[in-house]
Write an enzyme that holds these catalytic residues in place. Structure first.
Site, PDB file in Angstrom:
ATOM      1  N   MET A  19       0.803  -1.228   0.000  1.00 47.15           N
ATOM      2  CA  MET A  19       0.000   0.000   0.000  1.00 47.15           C
ATOM      3  C   MET A  19       0.828   1.267   0.000  1.00 47.15           C
ATOM      4  SD  MET A  19      -3.365  -0.369   2.264  1.00 47.15           S
ATOM      5  CE  MET A  19      -2.993  -1.715   3.348  1.00 47.15           C
ATOM      6  N   ASP A  38      12.118   3.311   2.985  1.00 45.70           N
ATOM      7  CA  ASP A  38      11.909   1.867   3.180  1.00 45.70           C
ATOM      8  C   ASP A  38      13.242   1.209   3.555  1.00 45.70           C
ATOM      9  OD1 ASP A  38       9.274   0.083   1.935  1.00 45.70           O
ATOM     10  OD2 ASP A  38      11.014  -1.025   2.637  1.00 45.70           O
ATOM     11  N   VAL A  62      12.204   2.317  10.211  1.00 39.04           N
ATOM     12  CA  VAL A  62      11.349   3.101  11.115  1.00 39.04           C
ATOM     13  C   VAL A  62      11.700   2.921  12.588  1.00 39.04           C
ATOM     14  CG1 VAL A  62       9.391   3.275   9.518  1.00 39.04           C
ATOM     15  CG2 VAL A  62       9.496   1.335  11.111  1.00 39.04           C
ATOM     16  N   TYR A 155      -0.011  -7.307  17.127  1.00 33.00           N
ATOM     17  CA  TYR A 155      -0.508  -6.462  16.035  1.00 33.00           C
ATOM     18  C   TYR A 155      -1.684  -5.616  16.523  1.00 33.00           C
ATOM     19  CZ  TYR A 155      -2.094  -5.189  11.305  1.00 33.00           C
ATOM     20  OH  TYR A 155      -2.461  -4.500  10.171  1.00 33.00           O
ATOM     21  N   LYS A 159      -1.758  -1.605  16.870  1.00 34.20           N
ATOM     22  CA  LYS A 159      -2.670  -0.804  16.043  1.00 34.20           C
ATOM     23  C   LYS A 159      -3.658   0.005  16.893  1.00 34.20           C
ATOM     24  CE  LYS A 159      -0.988  -1.790  11.964  1.00 34.20           C
ATOM     25  NZ  LYS A 159      -0.308  -0.736  11.182  1.00 34.20           N
ATOM     26  N   VAL A 188      -7.202  -5.668   2.597  1.00 37.28           N
ATOM     27  CA  VAL A 188      -6.907  -4.945   1.357  1.00 37.28           C
ATOM     28  C   VAL A 188      -6.185  -5.884   0.394  1.00 37.28           C
ATOM     29  CG1 VAL A 188      -5.779  -2.915   0.385  1.00 37.28           C
ATOM     30  CG2 VAL A 188      -6.582  -2.855   2.757  1.00 37.28           C
ATOM     31  N   THR A 193      -1.379 -10.033   0.098  1.00 35.27           N
ATOM     32  CA  THR A 193      -2.676 -10.637   0.434  1.00 35.27           C
ATOM     33  C   THR A 193      -3.276 -11.352  -0.778  1.00 35.27           C
ATOM     34  OG1 THR A 193      -3.802  -8.517   0.117  1.00 35.27           O
ATOM     35  CG2 THR A 193      -3.284  -9.092   2.362  1.00 35.27           C
TER      36      THR A 193
END
Ligand SMILES: NC(=O)c1ccc[n+]([C@@H]2O[C@H](COP(=O)([O-])OP(=O)(O)OC[C@H]3O[C@@H](n4cnc5c(N)ncnc54)[C@H](O)[C@@H]3O)[C@@H](O)[C@H]2O)c1
Length: 252
Positions: A19, A38, A62, A155, A159, A188, A193
């Site tokens: 995404m 990235d 990150v 996760y 989130k 998504v 996926t």
């Protein structure tokens, strides 16, 4: 091609694939300059080459604040002050139960999804405060609004926390020209996926689709459109809120 994002300089984490890459592509189509951050620098460079002069690839992990500072510095040097941050990089990990998740998986997920988002926010705030403010869009998940099957506790914890952090930073900086919101996609269709969908087979997927009021999963562009709205001045009075992009899943 529109100018909805004209004048925007957006740093997008995890922009080499999935995404993040879609957001970058759509941002450029709407007039933004994009900094593609990235750990997969080759992937980010390949995308930047495709997007042309409006894109710059930078190395970004990150979890490492120094790489955030360098990404902001390089981006600002090339395009001018960074006024949009999309905290998109994230890992979902395995669908392990709470008694079985390893310490390693817990820490890795929290480190990338939660700490990584925190480091991004904390690194960009002084830069935005020194310039004309900006918009921070934190990518959470439907699993940041409600518990979900198929994902693990780390996760969901990360989130949910991203959603809370967004609200805290939003109120702290509301009078300083900085808006902060979270986006909560349901499932998504990304390259990853899509592979999973093929692996699980049509019967399993039919069962899954039946649980979504719209009876399908999202296309990446549908999430990009939500991110573009929050990044643009069209959402100028919107801060500290969450935008759910889930085909009605959480309305059930
Ligand atoms: N795919 C979905 O169905 C879905 C649903 C809800 C939320 N999300 C969230 O959307 C975001 C993007 O998901 P995606 O499916 O496109 O992911 P993806 O795995 O396809 O891509 C993630 C990108 O992040 C990069 N990345 C990973 N660790 C990094 C790090 N430490 N530093 C910098 N970059 C790093 C990867 O190299 C990759 O380019 C994530 O935050 C994810 O949790 C995804």
């Amino acid at each position: 091609m529109t100018d909805r994002l004209a004048g925007k300089v957006a740093l997008i984490s995890g922009a080499a694939g999935g995404m993040g890459a879609a957001h970058a592509e759509h941002f450029v189509a709407h007039g933004a300059k994009v900094i593609l951050g990235d750990i997969d620098l080759d992937g980010a460079r390949a995308l930047a080459a495709r997007l042309g002069e409006s894109a710059l690839a930078v190395a970004l992990n990150v979890t490492e604040p120094a790489t955030w500072r360098e990404a902001i510095r390089l981006g600002a040097e090339r395009f001018g002050p960074v006024n949009v941050l999309v905290n998109n990089a994230g890992v979902s990990g395995s669908a392990t139960s709470t008694t079985e998740i390893s310490d390693e998986e817990w820490h890795r997920t929290i480190d990338i999804d939660l700490n990584g988002t925190f480091h991004g926010i904390r690194s960009v705030l002084p830069h935005m405060l020194d310039h004309d403010g900006g918009s921070i869009v934190n990518i959470s998940s439907a699993a940041g609004m409600a518990a979900a099957p198929g994902v693990n506790i780390a996760y969901v914890a990360a989130k949910f926390a991203v959603r809370g952090m967004s609200k805290q930073v939003a109120i702290e900086y509301a009078q300083k020209g900085i808006r902060v919101n979270s986006v909560h996609p349901g499932a998504v269709r990304t390259p990853l996926t899509q592979a999973l969908v093929e692996q699980l087979g049509p019967e399993f997927m039919e069962g899954f689709y039946a649980s979504v009021p719209m009876h399908r999963i999202a296309e990446m562009k549908e999430v990009s459109d939500a991110v573009i709205f929050l990044a643009s001045d069209e959402s100028s009075f919107i801060t500290g809120t969450e935008l759910v992009v889930d085909g009605g899943l959480l309305a059930l």
